[in-house]
Scaffold this motif. Structure first.
Motif, PDB file in Angstrom:
ATOM      1  N   THR A 224       0.824  -1.199   0.000  1.00 46.61           N
ATOM      2  CA  THR A 224       0.000   0.000   0.000  1.00 46.61           C
ATOM      3  C   THR A 224       0.863   1.256   0.000  1.00 46.61           C
ATOM      4  OG1 THR A 224      -0.104   0.036   2.408  1.00 46.61           O
ATOM      5  CG2 THR A 224      -1.840  -1.163   1.246  1.00 46.61           C
ATOM      6  N   THR A 225       0.219   2.398  -0.239  1.00 46.99           N
ATOM      7  CA  THR A 225       0.900   3.690  -0.218  1.00 46.99           C
ATOM      8  C   THR A 225       0.566   4.429   1.059  1.00 46.99           C
ATOM      9  OG1 THR A 225      -0.932   4.817  -1.312  1.00 46.99           O
ATOM     10  CG2 THR A 225       0.745   3.804  -2.728  1.00 46.99           C
ATOM     11  N   ILE A 226       1.314   5.497   1.327  1.00 48.13           N
ATOM     12  CA  ILE A 226       1.068   6.292   2.532  1.00 48.13           C
ATOM     13  C   ILE A 226      -0.297   6.969   2.468  1.00 48.13           C
ATOM     14  CG2 ILE A 226       2.198   8.362   1.626  1.00 48.13           C
ATOM     15  CD1 ILE A 226       3.194   8.913   4.456  1.00 48.13           C
ATOM     16  N   GLU A 227      -0.756   7.270   1.229  1.00 45.09           N
ATOM     17  CA  GLU A 227      -2.087   7.877   1.072  1.00 45.09           C
ATOM     18  C   GLU A 227      -3.177   6.926   1.555  1.00 45.09           C
ATOM     19  OE1 GLU A 227       0.697   9.798  -1.780  1.00 45.09           O
ATOM     20  OE2 GLU A 227       0.163   7.711  -1.319  1.00 45.09           O
ATOM     21  N   TYR A 228      -2.993   5.650   1.280  1.00 42.03           N
ATOM     22  CA  TYR A 228      -3.973   4.648   1.703  1.00 42.03           C
ATOM     23  C   TYR A 228      -4.002   4.541   3.226  1.00 42.03           C
ATOM     24  CZ  TYR A 228      -6.295   0.096   2.110  1.00 42.03           C
ATOM     25  OH  TYR A 228      -7.155  -0.910   2.450  1.00 42.03           O
ATOM     26  N   VAL A 229      -2.822   4.516   3.827  1.00 41.32           N
ATOM     27  CA  VAL A 229      -2.750   4.429   5.287  1.00 41.32           C
ATOM     28  C   VAL A 229      -3.368   5.667   5.924  1.00 41.32           C
ATOM     29  CG1 VAL A 229      -1.197   4.286   7.270  1.00 41.32           C
ATOM     30  CG2 VAL A 229      -0.692   2.980   5.194  1.00 41.32           C
ATOM     31  N   ALA A 230      -3.186   6.835   5.280  1.00 43.50           N
ATOM     32  CA  ALA A 230      -3.719   8.088   5.822  1.00 43.50           C
ATOM     33  C   ALA A 230      -5.235   8.030   5.982  1.00 43.50           C
ATOM     34  CB  ALA A 230      -3.324   9.255   4.926  1.00 43.50           C
ATOM     35  N   LEU A 231      -5.899   7.290   5.107  1.00 45.99           N
ATOM     36  CA  LEU A 231      -7.353   7.168   5.201  1.00 45.99           C
ATOM     37  C   LEU A 231      -7.773   6.579   6.537  1.00 45.99           C
ATOM     38  CD1 LEU A 231      -8.261   5.812   1.628  1.00 45.99           C
ATOM     39  CD2 LEU A 231      -8.640   8.122   2.507  1.00 45.99           C
ATOM     40  N   PHE A 232      -6.966   5.652   7.066  1.00 49.02           N
ATOM     41  CA  PHE A 232      -7.319   4.944   8.285  1.00 49.02           C
ATOM     42  C   PHE A 232      -6.726   5.594   9.536  1.00 49.02           C
ATOM     43  CE2 PHE A 232      -7.549   1.914   4.812  1.00 49.02           C
ATOM     44  CZ  PHE A 232      -8.799   1.352   5.014  1.00 49.02           C
ATOM     45  N   VAL A 233      -5.892   6.598   9.355  1.00 53.51           N
ATOM     46  CA  VAL A 233      -5.274   7.273  10.501  1.00 53.51           C
ATOM     47  C   VAL A 233      -5.752   8.719  10.604  1.00 53.51           C
ATOM     48  CG1 VAL A 233      -3.108   7.985  11.578  1.00 53.51           C
ATOM     49  CG2 VAL A 233      -3.242   5.792  10.384  1.00 53.51           C
ATOM     50  N   LEU A 234      -5.583   9.490   9.541  1.00 54.03           N
ATOM     51  CA  LEU A 234      -5.866  10.922   9.611  1.00 54.03           C
ATOM     52  C   LEU A 234      -7.353  11.247   9.540  1.00 54.03           C
ATOM     53  CD1 LEU A 234      -2.926  12.464   7.553  1.00 54.03           C
ATOM     54  CD2 LEU A 234      -3.138  12.083  10.017  1.00 54.03           C
ATOM     55  N   ILE A 235      -8.138  10.412   8.867  1.00 58.83           N
ATOM     56  CA  ILE A 235      -9.588  10.660   8.868  1.00 58.83           C
ATOM     57  C   ILE A 235     -10.166  10.484  10.273  1.00 58.83           C
ATOM     58  CG2 ILE A 235     -11.806   9.772   8.071  1.00 58.83           C
ATOM     59  CD1 ILE A 235     -10.635   9.474   5.321  1.00 58.83           C
ATOM     60  N   PRO A 236      -9.809   9.414  11.017  1.00 57.71           N
ATOM     61  CA  PRO A 236     -10.263   9.351  12.420  1.00 57.71           C
ATOM     62  C   PRO A 236      -9.769  10.526  13.259  1.00 57.71           C
ATOM     63  CG  PRO A 236      -9.535   7.197  11.689  1.00 57.71           C
ATOM     64  CD  PRO A 236      -9.166   8.156  10.602  1.00 57.71           C
ATOM     65  N   VAL A 237      -8.533  10.967  12.992  1.00 59.49           N
ATOM     66  CA  VAL A 237      -8.012  12.139  13.702  1.00 59.49           C
ATOM     67  C   VAL A 237      -8.884  13.355  13.417  1.00 59.49           C
ATOM     68  CG1 VAL A 237      -6.096  13.787  13.800  1.00 59.49           C
ATOM     69  CG2 VAL A 237      -5.628  11.332  13.839  1.00 59.49           C
ATOM     70  N   PHE A 238      -9.193  13.576  12.148  1.00 61.28           N
ATOM     71  CA  PHE A 238     -10.017  14.717  11.741  1.00 61.28           C
ATOM     72  C   PHE A 238     -11.392  14.666  12.420  1.00 61.28           C
ATOM     73  CE2 PHE A 238     -13.210  16.597   8.936  1.00 61.28           C
ATOM     74  CZ  PHE A 238     -12.701  17.877   8.769  1.00 61.28           C
ATOM     75  N   ILE A 239     -12.026  13.508  12.385  1.00 65.66           N
ATOM     76  CA  ILE A 239     -13.356  13.363  12.986  1.00 65.66           C
ATOM     77  C   ILE A 239     -13.301  13.597  14.493  1.00 65.66           C
ATOM     78  CG2 ILE A 239     -15.221  11.732  13.458  1.00 65.66           C
ATOM     79  CD1 ILE A 239     -14.607  10.433  10.740  1.00 65.66           C
ATOM     80  N   CYS A 240     -12.279  13.029  15.125  1.00 66.01           N
ATOM     81  CA  CYS A 240     -12.129  13.162  16.568  1.00 66.01           C
ATOM     82  C   CYS A 240     -11.950  14.625  16.973  1.00 66.01           C
ATOM     83  CB  CYS A 240     -10.945  12.337  17.046  1.00 66.01           C
ATOM     84  SG  CYS A 240     -10.843  12.128  18.835  1.00 66.01           S
ATOM     85  N   VAL A 241     -11.150  15.364  16.202  1.00 67.53           N
ATOM     86  CA  VAL A 241     -10.905  16.771  16.512  1.00 67.53           C
ATOM     87  C   VAL A 241     -12.164  17.605  16.298  1.00 67.53           C
ATOM     88  CG1 VAL A 241      -9.586  18.823  15.867  1.00 67.53           C
ATOM     89  CG2 VAL A 241      -8.446  16.605  16.008  1.00 67.53           C
ATOM     90  N   ILE A 242     -12.859  17.369  15.194  1.00 70.82           N
ATOM     91  CA  ILE A 242     -14.082  18.120  14.913  1.00 70.82           C
ATOM     92  C   ILE A 242     -15.138  17.861  15.983  1.00 70.82           C
ATOM     93  CG2 ILE A 242     -16.028  18.321  13.314  1.00 70.82           C
ATOM     94  CD1 ILE A 242     -13.535  19.778  12.392  1.00 70.82           C
ATOM     95  N   LYS A 243     -15.174  16.625  16.496  1.00 71.25           N
ATOM     96  CA  LYS A 243     -16.133  16.293  17.547  1.00 71.25           C
ATOM     97  C   LYS A 243     -15.830  17.031  18.838  1.00 71.25           C
ATOM     98  CE  LYS A 243     -18.947  13.144  15.770  1.00 71.25           C
ATOM     99  NZ  LYS A 243     -20.424  13.263  15.822  1.00 71.25           N
TER     100      LYS A 243
END
Length: 366
Positions: free
Chosen positions: A119-138
Protein backbone atom coordinates in the motif's frame (compact mmCIF):
# COMPACT_ATOMS: atom_id res chain seq x y z
CA UNK A 1 -11.36 24.68 20.55
CA UNK A 2 -14.21 27.12 20.71
CA UNK A 3 -15.15 29.66 23.28
CA UNK A 4 -18.55 28.04 23.58
CA UNK A 5 -17.12 24.60 24.24
CA UNK A 6 -14.40 25.53 26.69
CA UNK A 7 -15.46 23.34 29.60
CA UNK A 8 -13.53 22.86 32.79
CA UNK A 9 -11.19 19.92 32.45
CA UNK A 10 -10.65 17.60 35.40
CA UNK A 11 -7.52 15.79 36.54
CA UNK A 12 -8.53 12.49 34.97
CA UNK A 13 -9.18 13.97 31.51
CA UNK A 14 -5.94 15.99 31.42
CA UNK A 15 -3.89 13.09 32.78
CA UNK A 16 -5.22 10.58 30.25
CA UNK A 17 -4.70 13.02 27.38
CA UNK A 18 -1.11 13.74 28.42
CA UNK A 19 -0.46 10.03 29.03
CA UNK A 20 -1.42 9.06 25.47
CA UNK A 21 0.47 12.03 24.04
CA UNK A 22 3.75 11.14 25.70
CA UNK A 23 3.28 7.39 25.39
CA UNK A 24 3.11 7.63 21.60
CA UNK A 25 6.78 8.58 21.71
CA UNK A 26 7.95 6.76 24.83
CA UNK A 27 6.42 3.38 24.02
CA UNK A 28 6.96 3.18 20.27
CA UNK A 29 10.28 4.81 19.37
CA UNK A 30 12.16 5.99 22.46
CA UNK A 31 13.38 2.49 23.50
CA UNK A 32 14.97 2.09 20.05
CA UNK A 33 16.70 5.48 20.31
CA UNK A 34 17.77 4.85 23.90
CA UNK A 35 19.19 1.39 23.27
CA UNK A 36 21.09 2.67 20.23
CA UNK A 37 22.61 5.47 22.32
CA UNK A 38 23.16 3.90 25.73
CA UNK A 39 23.23 0.14 25.12
CA UNK A 40 22.03 -2.17 27.88
CA UNK A 41 21.58 0.82 30.23
CA UNK A 42 18.63 2.21 28.25
CA UNK A 43 16.26 1.41 31.13
CA UNK A 44 18.37 3.55 33.48
CA UNK A 45 18.35 6.46 31.02
CA UNK A 46 14.56 6.24 30.63
CA UNK A 47 14.07 6.26 34.40
CA UNK A 48 16.39 9.25 34.85
CA UNK A 49 14.63 11.08 32.01
CA UNK A 50 11.31 10.56 33.76
CA UNK A 51 12.64 11.87 37.08
CA UNK A 52 14.16 14.88 35.31
CA UNK A 53 10.81 15.53 33.61
CA UNK A 54 9.03 15.53 36.98
CA UNK A 55 11.58 18.01 38.37
CA UNK A 56 11.21 20.24 35.31
CA UNK A 57 7.43 20.16 35.54
CA UNK A 58 7.51 21.12 39.23
CA UNK A 59 9.65 24.14 38.36
CA UNK A 60 7.54 25.15 35.37
CA UNK A 61 4.23 24.66 37.19
CA UNK A 62 5.42 26.82 40.12
CA UNK A 63 6.31 29.67 37.74
CA UNK A 64 3.15 29.13 35.70
CA UNK A 65 0.76 29.16 38.66
CA UNK A 66 -0.67 32.70 38.12
CA UNK A 67 -1.24 32.04 34.39
CA UNK A 68 -3.08 28.72 34.35
CA UNK A 69 -6.29 30.53 33.45
CA UNK A 70 -4.63 32.23 30.49
CA UNK A 71 -3.23 29.24 28.65
CA UNK A 72 0.13 29.27 26.92
CA UNK A 73 -1.13 30.91 23.72
CA UNK A 74 -2.48 33.98 25.44
CA UNK A 75 0.44 34.12 27.88
CA UNK A 76 2.80 34.43 24.90
CA UNK A 77 0.84 37.46 23.69
CA UNK A 78 0.62 39.07 27.11
CA UNK A 79 4.26 38.53 28.10
CA UNK A 80 6.00 39.09 24.75
CA UNK A 81 3.58 41.49 23.12
CA UNK A 82 0.99 40.53 20.55
CA UNK A 83 3.20 40.50 17.40
CA UNK A 84 6.04 38.51 18.95
CA UNK A 85 3.66 36.34 20.95
CA UNK A 86 1.74 35.45 17.82
CA UNK A 87 4.99 34.54 16.05
CA UNK A 88 5.95 32.18 18.87
CA UNK A 89 2.49 30.63 18.82
CA UNK A 90 2.96 29.86 15.13
CA UNK A 91 6.46 28.50 15.81
CA UNK A 92 5.03 26.17 18.45
CA UNK A 93 2.39 24.99 16.00
CA UNK A 94 5.11 24.32 13.43
CA UNK A 95 7.17 22.24 15.85
CA UNK A 96 4.10 20.27 16.94
CA UNK A 97 3.15 19.55 13.34
CA UNK A 98 6.67 18.45 12.38
CA UNK A 99 6.83 16.02 15.30
CA UNK A 100 3.30 14.81 14.61
CA UNK A 101 3.83 14.42 10.87
CA UNK A 102 6.93 12.29 11.39
CA UNK A 103 5.16 10.21 14.03
CA UNK A 104 2.35 9.63 11.53
CA UNK A 105 4.92 8.50 8.96
CA UNK A 106 6.51 6.10 11.47
CA UNK A 107 3.11 4.54 12.09
CA UNK A 108 2.45 4.38 8.35
CA UNK A 109 5.73 2.57 7.76
CA UNK A 110 4.86 0.09 10.52
CA UNK A 111 1.41 -0.60 9.13
CA UNK A 112 2.76 -0.98 5.60
CA UNK A 113 5.47 -3.38 6.72
CA UNK A 114 3.34 -5.51 9.00
CA UNK A 115 -0.12 -5.44 7.49
CA UNK A 116 -0.24 -3.99 3.98
CA UNK A 117 3.17 -4.12 2.36
CA UNK A 118 2.12 -2.96 -1.09
CA UNK A 119 0.00 0.00 0.00
CA UNK A 120 0.90 3.69 -0.22
CA UNK A 121 1.07 6.29 2.53
CA UNK A 122 -2.09 7.88 1.07
CA UNK A 123 -3.97 4.65 1.70
CA UNK A 124 -2.75 4.43 5.29
CA UNK A 125 -3.72 8.09 5.82
CA UNK A 126 -7.35 7.17 5.20
CA UNK A 127 -7.32 4.94 8.29
CA UNK A 128 -5.27 7.27 10.50
CA UNK A 129 -5.87 10.92 9.61
CA UNK A 130 -9.59 10.66 8.87
CA UNK A 131 -10.26 9.35 12.42
CA UNK A 132 -8.01 12.14 13.70
CA UNK A 133 -10.02 14.72 11.74
CA UNK A 134 -13.36 13.36 12.99
CA UNK A 135 -12.13 13.16 16.57
CA UNK A 136 -10.91 16.77 16.51
CA UNK A 137 -14.08 18.12 14.91
CA UNK A 138 -16.13 16.29 17.55
CA UNK A 139 -14.23 18.23 20.18
CA UNK A 140 -12.09 17.77 23.25
CA UNK A 141 -14.53 15.37 24.91
CA UNK A 142 -14.42 12.94 21.98
CA UNK A 143 -10.64 12.84 22.16
CA UNK A 144 -10.74 12.17 25.90
CA UNK A 145 -13.25 9.36 25.37
CA UNK A 146 -11.09 7.80 22.65
CA UNK A 147 -8.05 8.03 24.93
CA UNK A 148 -9.99 6.39 27.76
CA UNK A 149 -11.03 3.60 25.39
CA UNK A 150 -7.49 2.82 24.27
CA UNK A 151 -5.88 3.20 27.73
CA UNK A 152 -6.84 -0.25 29.14
CA UNK A 153 -5.57 -1.99 25.99
CA UNK A 154 -2.27 -0.12 26.26
CA UNK A 155 -1.78 -1.02 29.90
CA UNK A 156 -2.93 -4.61 29.39
CA UNK A 157 -0.62 -5.19 26.43
CA UNK A 158 2.43 -4.02 28.37
CA UNK A 159 1.46 -6.10 31.42
CA UNK A 160 0.75 -9.27 29.42
CA UNK A 161 3.95 -8.98 27.38
CA UNK A 162 6.00 -8.34 30.54
CA UNK A 163 4.59 -11.42 32.29
CA UNK A 164 4.59 -13.84 29.37
CA UNK A 165 8.19 -13.03 28.49
CA UNK A 166 9.54 -13.85 31.96
CA UNK A 167 11.16 -17.11 30.67
CA UNK A 168 13.13 -15.02 28.16
CA UNK A 169 14.61 -12.70 30.78
CA UNK A 170 18.34 -12.93 31.27
CA UNK A 171 20.08 -10.69 33.79
CA UNK A 172 23.30 -10.98 31.84
CA UNK A 173 21.60 -8.93 29.09
CA UNK A 174 21.79 -5.93 31.45
CA UNK A 175 25.56 -6.18 31.68
CA UNK A 176 27.52 -4.02 31.72
CA UNK A 177 25.10 -2.24 34.01
CA UNK A 178 26.10 1.20 32.65
CA UNK A 179 25.88 0.05 29.05
CA UNK A 180 27.99 2.29 26.83
CA UNK A 181 29.04 4.41 29.80
CA UNK A 182 27.75 7.10 32.13
CA UNK A 183 28.38 9.82 29.54
CA UNK A 184 25.75 8.63 27.03
CA UNK A 185 23.33 7.90 29.89
CA UNK A 186 23.57 11.44 31.26
CA UNK A 187 23.49 12.99 27.80
CA UNK A 188 20.36 11.17 26.64
CA UNK A 189 18.60 11.28 30.00
CA UNK A 190 18.93 15.04 30.45
CA UNK A 191 20.05 16.72 27.23
CA UNK A 192 18.55 14.77 24.34
CA UNK A 193 15.31 13.43 22.83
CA UNK A 194 13.05 16.25 24.09
CA UNK A 195 12.27 14.98 27.58
CA UNK A 196 8.61 15.69 28.22
CA UNK A 197 7.86 18.17 25.47
CA UNK A 198 4.20 17.34 26.05
CA UNK A 199 4.23 19.75 29.02
CA UNK A 200 3.55 22.39 26.38
CA UNK A 201 0.24 20.73 25.52
CA UNK A 202 -0.84 20.82 29.15
CA UNK A 203 -0.04 24.52 29.26
CA UNK A 204 -1.90 25.21 26.01
CA UNK A 205 -5.00 23.47 27.35
CA UNK A 206 -4.66 24.75 30.93
CA UNK A 207 -7.14 27.55 30.22
CA UNK A 208 -9.88 24.93 30.52
CA UNK A 209 -8.51 23.38 33.72
CA UNK A 210 -10.63 23.70 36.85
CA UNK A 211 -7.81 25.27 38.82
CA UNK A 212 -4.07 25.24 39.38
CA UNK A 213 -4.20 22.03 41.41
CA UNK A 214 -5.88 20.27 38.49
CA UNK A 215 -3.07 21.40 36.19
CA UNK A 216 -0.32 20.42 38.63
CA UNK A 217 -1.74 17.05 39.66
CA UNK A 218 -2.50 16.17 36.04
CA UNK A 219 1.11 16.76 35.08
CA UNK A 220 2.58 14.85 37.99
CA UNK A 221 0.23 11.88 37.63
CA UNK A 222 0.67 11.57 33.88
CA UNK A 223 4.45 12.07 33.87
CA UNK A 224 4.74 9.51 36.67
CA UNK A 225 2.54 7.03 34.79
CA UNK A 226 4.43 7.49 31.51
CA UNK A 227 7.74 7.10 33.33
CA UNK A 228 6.58 3.89 35.02
CA UNK A 229 5.21 2.30 31.82
CA UNK A 230 8.17 3.29 29.65
CA UNK A 231 10.66 2.20 32.33
CA UNK A 232 9.01 -1.23 32.68
CA UNK A 233 8.77 -1.72 28.94
CA UNK A 234 12.37 -0.66 28.27
CA UNK A 235 13.62 -2.86 31.11
CA UNK A 236 11.66 -5.82 29.68
CA UNK A 237 13.15 -5.15 26.25
CA UNK A 238 16.69 -4.99 27.63
CA UNK A 239 16.16 -8.17 29.67
CA UNK A 240 14.67 -10.14 26.78
CA UNK A 241 16.82 -8.99 23.86
CA UNK A 242 20.61 -8.81 24.29
CA UNK A 243 22.61 -5.82 23.10
CA UNK A 244 23.66 -5.17 20.31
CA UNK A 245 20.80 -7.16 18.74
CA UNK A 246 18.34 -4.90 20.61
CA UNK A 247 19.43 -1.81 18.69
CA UNK A 248 18.40 -3.33 15.35
CA UNK A 249 14.62 -3.30 15.87
CA UNK A 250 12.74 -0.11 15.04
CA UNK A 251 9.59 -1.40 16.80
CA UNK A 252 10.58 -3.00 20.12
CA UNK A 253 6.95 -3.52 21.12
CA UNK A 254 6.28 -5.60 18.02
CA UNK A 255 9.54 -7.51 18.33
CA UNK A 256 8.69 -8.57 21.88
CA UNK A 257 5.31 -9.94 20.77
CA UNK A 258 7.05 -12.06 18.14
CA UNK A 259 9.11 -13.72 20.87
CA UNK A 260 5.98 -15.07 22.55
CA UNK A 261 5.57 -18.79 21.91
CA UNK A 262 2.97 -20.02 24.36
CA UNK A 263 0.12 -21.53 22.42
CA UNK A 264 -2.08 -20.43 19.55
CA UNK A 265 -3.70 -17.54 21.42
CA UNK A 266 -0.57 -15.86 22.71
CA UNK A 267 1.18 -16.25 19.36
CA UNK A 268 -1.42 -13.95 17.82
CA UNK A 269 -0.76 -10.82 19.87
CA UNK A 270 0.69 -8.88 16.93
CA UNK A 271 -2.72 -7.62 15.66
CA UNK A 272 -3.54 -6.43 19.18
CA UNK A 273 -0.24 -4.59 19.41
CA UNK A 274 -0.87 -2.95 16.04
CA UNK A 275 -4.30 -1.86 17.25
CA UNK A 276 -2.79 -0.46 20.44
CA UNK A 277 -0.08 1.66 18.85
CA UNK A 278 -2.45 2.87 16.12
CA UNK A 279 -4.98 3.94 18.75
CA UNK A 280 -2.31 5.64 20.87
CA UNK A 281 -0.97 7.62 17.91
CA UNK A 282 -4.46 8.59 16.67
CA UNK A 283 -5.25 9.97 20.13
CA UNK A 284 -1.88 11.72 20.27
CA UNK A 285 -2.31 13.31 16.83
CA UNK A 286 -5.83 14.43 17.75
CA UNK A 287 -4.50 16.19 20.87
CA UNK A 288 -1.77 17.76 18.75
CA UNK A 289 -4.29 19.18 16.27
CA UNK A 290 -6.56 20.43 19.08
CA UNK A 291 -3.65 22.26 20.74
CA UNK A 292 -2.42 23.67 17.41
CA UNK A 293 -5.90 24.88 16.47
CA UNK A 294 -6.23 26.54 19.86
CA UNK A 295 -2.92 28.39 19.45
CA UNK A 296 -3.94 29.61 15.99
CA UNK A 297 -7.36 30.60 17.31
CA UNK A 298 -5.77 32.72 20.05
CA UNK A 299 -3.30 34.33 17.64
CA UNK A 300 -5.98 35.20 15.11
CA UNK A 301 -8.52 36.26 17.77
CA UNK A 302 -11.09 33.89 16.28
CA UNK A 303 -13.97 32.47 18.30
CA UNK A 304 -13.75 29.02 16.75
CA UNK A 305 -10.59 27.05 16.03
CA UNK A 306 -12.24 24.31 14.00
CA UNK A 307 -11.74 26.25 10.79
CA UNK A 308 -8.01 25.55 11.06
CA UNK A 309 -8.44 21.79 11.41
CA UNK A 310 -8.54 20.78 7.69
CA UNK A 311 -5.40 22.82 7.00
CA UNK A 312 -3.57 21.38 10.02
CA UNK A 313 -4.43 17.77 9.12
CA UNK A 314 -3.29 18.37 5.53
CA UNK A 315 0.02 19.85 6.72
CA UNK A 316 0.45 16.86 9.02
CA UNK A 317 0.02 14.54 6.06
CA UNK A 318 2.39 16.53 3.82
CA UNK A 319 5.12 16.52 6.48
CA UNK A 320 4.70 12.76 6.76
CA UNK A 321 5.41 12.37 3.04
CA UNK A 322 8.72 14.29 3.16
CA UNK A 323 11.13 11.51 4.28
CA UNK A 324 12.35 9.39 1.39
CA UNK A 325 12.59 6.17 3.42
CA UNK A 326 11.86 4.59 6.78
CA UNK A 327 15.42 5.17 7.96
CA UNK A 328 15.22 8.83 6.92
CA UNK A 329 12.00 9.13 8.91
CA UNK A 330 13.70 7.92 12.09
CA UNK A 331 16.69 10.18 11.52
CA UNK A 332 14.46 13.20 10.96
CA UNK A 333 12.33 12.34 13.99
CA UNK A 334 15.41 12.09 16.17
CA UNK A 335 16.57 15.52 14.94
CA UNK A 336 13.08 16.92 15.66
CA UNK A 337 13.12 15.48 19.18
CA UNK A 338 16.56 16.92 19.91
CA UNK A 339 15.65 20.34 18.50
CA UNK A 340 12.47 20.33 20.57
CA UNK A 341 14.53 19.65 23.68
CA UNK A 342 16.87 22.56 23.03
CA UNK A 343 13.96 24.87 22.21
CA UNK A 344 11.14 24.22 24.63
CA UNK A 345 12.99 24.24 27.96
CA UNK A 346 14.77 27.62 27.45
CA UNK A 347 11.63 29.00 25.82
CA UNK A 348 9.38 28.07 28.74
CA UNK A 349 11.76 29.31 31.42
CA UNK A 350 12.49 32.60 29.64
CA UNK A 351 8.80 33.18 28.88
CA UNK A 352 7.74 32.56 32.47
CA UNK A 353 10.50 34.77 33.85
CA UNK A 354 9.49 37.59 31.49
CA UNK A 355 5.85 37.15 32.51
CA UNK A 356 6.86 37.39 36.18
CA UNK A 357 9.04 40.46 35.60
CA UNK A 358 6.28 42.20 33.63
CA UNK A 359 3.73 41.11 36.26
CA UNK A 360 1.33 39.84 33.64
CA UNK A 361 -0.90 38.43 36.37
CA UNK A 362 -1.94 41.97 37.28
CA UNK A 363 -3.38 42.44 33.81
CA UNK A 364 -5.52 39.32 33.81
CA UNK A 365 -9.10 39.92 32.78
CA UNK A 366 -11.53 39.78 35.65
Amino acid sequence: MTSKSDKKIGVASMSILFFNLALAKYLLVLPYFMVSATGSAAWIAVLLKGLASIALFLLVSALYKPYVGLGLGRLNREALGRPIGNIFNVILVGIMLIRGGLLFRILSEALQTLEAENTTIEYVALFVLIPVFICVIKGFGANVNASILILPFTALSVIVISLVLIPHYNLSNLMPILGLGEGPIIEHAFFRLSGTFEILYLMVLSRGARDYKTFKYSGLISIGAVTAVSFIFTLVYCLAVPYPASKNFFFPLYQLTRMIKAGSFLQRLEPTVIFVWTGVIICALSSLIIASAHLLRVSSSEDDGRGFVPMLVLILFLIGTLPASELDTYDMYKVALNFSHYFYIPFLLILLLIARLRKVERRLER
